[in-house]
Design an enzyme around this catalytic site. Structure first.
Site, short mmCIF file in Angstrom:
data_model
loop_
_atom_site.label_atom_id
_atom_site.label_comp_id
_atom_site.label_asym_id
_atom_site.label_seq_id
_atom_site.Cartn_x
_atom_site.Cartn_y
_atom_site.Cartn_z
N HIS A 9 65.51 113.31 131.66
CA HIS A 9 64.77 112.20 131.05
C HIS A 9 64.87 112.25 129.53
O HIS A 9 65.20 113.29 128.96
CB HIS A 9 63.30 112.17 131.47
CG HIS A 9 62.51 113.40 131.11
ND1 HIS A 9 62.40 114.50 131.93
CD2 HIS A 9 61.78 113.70 130.00
CE1 HIS A 9 61.65 115.41 131.35
NE2 HIS A 9 61.27 114.97 130.18
N HIS A 22 61.64 113.96 122.77
CA HIS A 22 62.55 115.01 123.25
C HIS A 22 63.46 114.45 124.33
O HIS A 22 63.23 113.34 124.83
CB HIS A 22 61.79 116.23 123.79
CG HIS A 22 60.96 115.99 125.02
ND1 HIS A 22 59.64 115.64 124.98
CD2 HIS A 22 61.27 116.07 126.34
CE1 HIS A 22 59.17 115.52 126.21
NE2 HIS A 22 60.14 115.77 127.07
N GLU A 42 64.16 119.92 125.99
CA GLU A 42 63.48 120.50 127.14
C GLU A 42 64.53 120.86 128.18
O GLU A 42 65.47 120.09 128.41
CB GLU A 42 62.49 119.48 127.73
CG GLU A 42 61.72 119.99 128.94
CD GLU A 42 60.75 118.94 129.50
OE1 GLU A 42 60.88 117.74 129.16
OE2 GLU A 42 59.86 119.32 130.28
CO CO Z 1 59.80 116.02 129.15
#
Ligand code: CO
Length: 134
Positions: free
Chosen positions: A7, A79, A130
């Site tokens: 994502h 992020h 991440e």
């Molecule tokens: Co995330």
């Protein structure tokens, strides 16, 4: 080592407004917002054929995204998340390459109930990364 883009996360000051523009203007498939008190955010997902956009609004007094929104009041990309097969193998390789893992260096259970780590944006061209164990 990194696999799929799981994502891209966008910090937003108003999740209802952000979800509406993704749904109504972009025609996206937007999930209902969910409070995640353990993570200090309320989250809605825009489901795309190949990945997701995660819309994040601060929740509570110590939200980890509040500082970002203070600097970027209209919101912005917070992020991106890459999938890895084994998060501990990934972490050890990154540390051996000189990258900094945020927090205590141990994976936490993330928003999708899978182990995640965050990497220092200064080591990755100014982008918070991440990693999520797929
Ligand atoms: Co995330």
């Amino acid at each position: 080592m990194i696999g799929k883009l799981n994502h891209v996360a966008i910090a937003v000051p108003n999740l209802v407004a952000a979800a509406a523009i993704y749904r109504d203007a972009l025609g996206g498939n937007v999930s209902p917002p969910v409070d995640q008190p353990d993570h200090g955010v309320t989250v809605a997902f825009v489901e795309l054929p190949n990945t997701k956009v995660e819309l994040l609004q601060p929740l509570g007094d110590n939200s980890p995204i509040q500082g970002f929104l203070d600097k970027n009041p209209s919101g912005g990309m917070h992020h991106m998340c890459f999938e890895v097969e084994d998060i501990l193998v990934a972490r050890d390789r990154l540390v051996s390459e000189g990258a900094r893992v945020l927090g205590n260096g141990e994976p936490k259970i993330g928003a999708h109930d899978k182990p995640v780590l965050f990497l220092h944006p200064k080591d990755f061209s100014g982008t918070l990364i991440e990693l999520e164990q797929a």
